[in-house]
Motif scaffolding. Sequence first.
Motif, PDB file in Angstrom:
ATOM      1  N   ALA A   6      13.664 -21.900 -45.378  1.00 26.95           N
ATOM      2  CA  ALA A   6      12.761 -21.793 -46.527  1.00 26.95           C
ATOM      3  C   ALA A   6      13.513 -22.180 -47.787  1.00 26.95           C
ATOM      4  N   ASN A   7      12.928 -23.105 -48.536  1.00 27.26           N
ATOM      5  CA  ASN A   7      13.527 -23.445 -49.827  1.00 27.26           C
ATOM      6  C   ASN A   7      12.963 -22.503 -50.897  1.00 27.26           C
ATOM      7  N   SER A   8      13.436 -22.630 -52.111  1.00 24.42           N
ATOM      8  CA  SER A   8      13.037 -21.688 -53.168  1.00 24.42           C
ATOM      9  C   SER A   8      11.537 -21.757 -53.462  1.00 24.42           C
ATOM     10  N   GLU A   9      10.942 -22.934 -53.380  1.00 16.91           N
ATOM     11  CA  GLU A   9       9.493 -23.050 -53.635  1.00 16.91           C
ATOM     12  C   GLU A   9       8.687 -22.368 -52.531  1.00 16.91           C
ATOM     13  N   GLN A  10       9.148 -22.474 -51.300  1.00 13.41           N
ATOM     14  CA  GLN A  10       8.457 -21.801 -50.197  1.00 13.41           C
ATOM     15  C   GLN A  10       8.586 -20.283 -50.320  1.00 13.41           C
ATOM     16  N   VAL A  11       9.738 -19.798 -50.747  1.00 13.90           N
ATOM     17  CA  VAL A  11       9.912 -18.358 -50.961  1.00 13.90           C
ATOM     18  C   VAL A  11       8.962 -17.881 -52.055  1.00 13.90           C
ATOM     19  N   LYS A  12       8.811 -18.656 -53.114  1.00 18.09           N
ATOM     20  CA  LYS A  12       7.857 -18.301 -54.175  1.00 18.09           C
ATOM     21  C   LYS A  12       6.431 -18.290 -53.645  1.00 18.09           C
ATOM     22  N   LEU A  13       6.106 -19.218 -52.771  1.00 18.68           N
ATOM     23  CA  LEU A  13       4.783 -19.264 -52.155  1.00 18.68           C
ATOM     24  C   LEU A  13       4.539 -18.006 -51.336  1.00 18.68           C
ATOM     25  N   LEU A  14       5.521 -17.611 -50.543  1.00 19.25           N
ATOM     26  CA  LEU A  14       5.396 -16.369 -49.769  1.00 19.25           C
ATOM     27  C   LEU A  14       5.258 -15.177 -50.709  1.00 19.25           C
ATOM     28  N   ALA A  15       6.007 -15.158 -51.789  1.00 22.73           N
ATOM     29  CA  ALA A  15       5.926 -14.061 -52.761  1.00 22.73           C
ATOM     30  C   ALA A  15       4.516 -13.952 -53.345  1.00 22.73           C
ATOM     31  N   ARG A  16       3.920 -15.090 -53.659  1.00 21.38           N
ATOM     32  CA  ARG A  16       2.544 -15.083 -54.191  1.00 21.38           C
ATOM     33  C   ARG A  16       1.565 -14.557 -53.154  1.00 21.38           C
ATOM     34  N   LEU A  17       1.756 -14.946 -51.898  1.00 21.95           N
ATOM     35  CA  LEU A  17       0.884 -14.459 -50.829  1.00 21.95           C
ATOM     36  C   LEU A  17       1.025 -12.960 -50.661  1.00 21.95           C
ATOM     37  N   MET A  18       2.238 -12.477 -50.627  1.00 22.92           N
ATOM     38  CA  MET A  18       2.488 -11.047 -50.452  1.00 22.92           C
ATOM     39  C   MET A  18       1.829 -10.242 -51.560  1.00 22.92           C
ATOM     40  N   ARG A  19       1.955 -10.712 -52.790  1.00 22.63           N
ATOM     41  CA  ARG A  19       1.351 -10.026 -53.929  1.00 22.63           C
ATOM     42  C   ARG A  19      -0.172 -10.055 -53.839  1.00 22.63           C
ATOM     43  N   ALA A  20      -0.719 -11.221 -53.538  1.00 21.35           N
ATOM     44  CA  ALA A  20      -2.179 -11.360 -53.504  1.00 21.35           C
ATOM     45  C   ALA A  20      -2.800 -10.550 -52.368  1.00 21.35           C
ATOM     46  N   GLU A  21      -2.112 -10.439 -51.252  1.00 19.32           N
ATOM     47  CA  GLU A  21      -2.656  -9.719 -50.106  1.00 19.32           C
ATOM     48  C   GLU A  21      -2.440  -8.211 -50.184  1.00 19.32           C
ATOM     49  N   ALA A  22      -1.370  -7.761 -50.843  1.00 21.50           N
ATOM     50  CA  ALA A  22      -1.041  -6.339 -50.714  1.00 21.50           C
ATOM     51  C   ALA A  22      -0.424  -5.688 -51.940  1.00 21.50           C
ATOM     52  N   GLU A  23      -0.639  -6.207 -53.113  1.00 15.32           N
ATOM     53  CA  GLU A  23      -0.032  -5.588 -54.296  1.00 15.32           C
ATOM     54  C   GLU A  23      -0.409  -4.111 -54.409  1.00 15.32           C
ATOM     55  N   GLY A  24      -1.633  -3.773 -54.071  1.00 19.32           N
ATOM     56  CA  GLY A  24      -2.088  -2.387 -54.141  1.00 19.32           C
ATOM     57  C   GLY A  24      -1.432  -1.475 -53.122  1.00 19.32           C
ATOM     58  N   GLU A  25      -0.719  -2.044 -52.170  1.00 19.43           N
ATOM     59  CA  GLU A  25      -0.032  -1.266 -51.133  1.00 19.43           C
ATOM     60  C   GLU A  25       1.428  -1.007 -51.510  1.00 19.43           C
ATOM     61  N   GLY A  26       1.841  -1.467 -52.685  1.00 18.76           N
ATOM     62  CA  GLY A  26       3.211  -1.262 -53.132  1.00 18.76           C
ATOM     63  C   GLY A  26       4.181  -2.235 -52.475  1.00 18.76           C
ATOM     64  N   GLU A  27       5.454  -2.070 -52.809  1.00 16.20           N
ATOM     65  CA  GLU A  27       6.469  -2.995 -52.301  1.00 16.20           C
ATOM     66  C   GLU A  27       6.554  -2.984 -50.782  1.00 16.20           C
ATOM     67  N   LEU A  28       6.433  -1.817 -50.173  1.00 16.34           N
ATOM     68  CA  LEU A  28       6.515  -1.736 -48.719  1.00 16.34           C
ATOM     69  C   LEU A  28       5.354  -2.481 -48.059  1.00 16.34           C
ATOM     70  N   GLY A  29       4.171  -2.321 -48.580  1.00 20.18           N
ATOM     71  CA  GLY A  29       3.018  -3.046 -48.048  1.00 20.18           C
ATOM     72  C   GLY A  29       3.157  -4.541 -48.231  1.00 20.18           C
ATOM     73  N   MET A  30       3.694  -4.949 -49.368  1.00 17.83           N
ATOM     74  CA  MET A  30       3.917  -6.381 -49.604  1.00 17.83           C
ATOM     75  C   MET A  30       4.966  -6.924 -48.643  1.00 17.83           C
ATOM     76  N   LEU A  31       6.019  -6.151 -48.400  1.00 15.37           N
ATOM     77  CA  LEU A  31       7.047  -6.573 -47.449  1.00 15.37           C
ATOM     78  C   LEU A  31       6.448  -6.734 -46.050  1.00 15.37           C
ATOM     79  N   MET A  32       5.518  -5.876 -45.689  1.00 12.78           N
ATOM     80  CA  MET A  32       4.875  -5.986 -44.380  1.00 12.78           C
ATOM     81  C   MET A  32       4.059  -7.271 -44.261  1.00 12.78           C
ATOM     82  N   VAL A  33       3.400  -7.674 -45.328  1.00 14.32           N
ATOM     83  CA  VAL A  33       2.697  -8.965 -45.316  1.00 14.32           C
ATOM     84  C   VAL A  33       3.719 -10.082 -45.121  1.00 14.32           C
TER      85      VAL A  33
END
Length: 143
Positions: A6-33
């Motif tokens: 994964a390059n830095s842009e792909q990591v940012k893409l995953l970060a955006r997905l994690m936030r959009a899917e589970a921000e309300g679940e906190g950091e642990l929920g985002m990590l699970m996504v």
Amino acid sequence: MAVIKANSEQVKLLARLMRAEAEGEGELGMLMVGNVGVNRVRADCLDFQNIRNLQDMVYQRPGGFEATIKGYFYQAARERDIRLARRAVNGERTHPASNALWFFRPTGDCPAQWYDQANSGRFKAHCFFIPSGADCPRVYGTM
């Protein structure tokens, strides 16, 4: 040491997905996504045979993530979300998402199975589902 390329842009893409899917679940929920996303890249089985990188995984159609069709996903990745995404790419796994390839947010209890996949557990509002080891051995392999 990353468990998928994964390059830095792909990591940012995953970060955006994690936030959009589970921000309300906190950091642990985002990590699970993030766990689910990394597992889909590693899996090479079932619905994920042609997924080779994070971009393929995030934008997969059909079977991808609903968040990618909503505006919230398109906000810039925050530094803390990028750090969480790097943890997932580096192989940090969290139960019940450790070996999961799917999750969803039911209105009630988690079903025992979802599309013939076993429930591995619930975290807050999301239920996680795992393939069998016979169907997807790479999901259960060592990182």
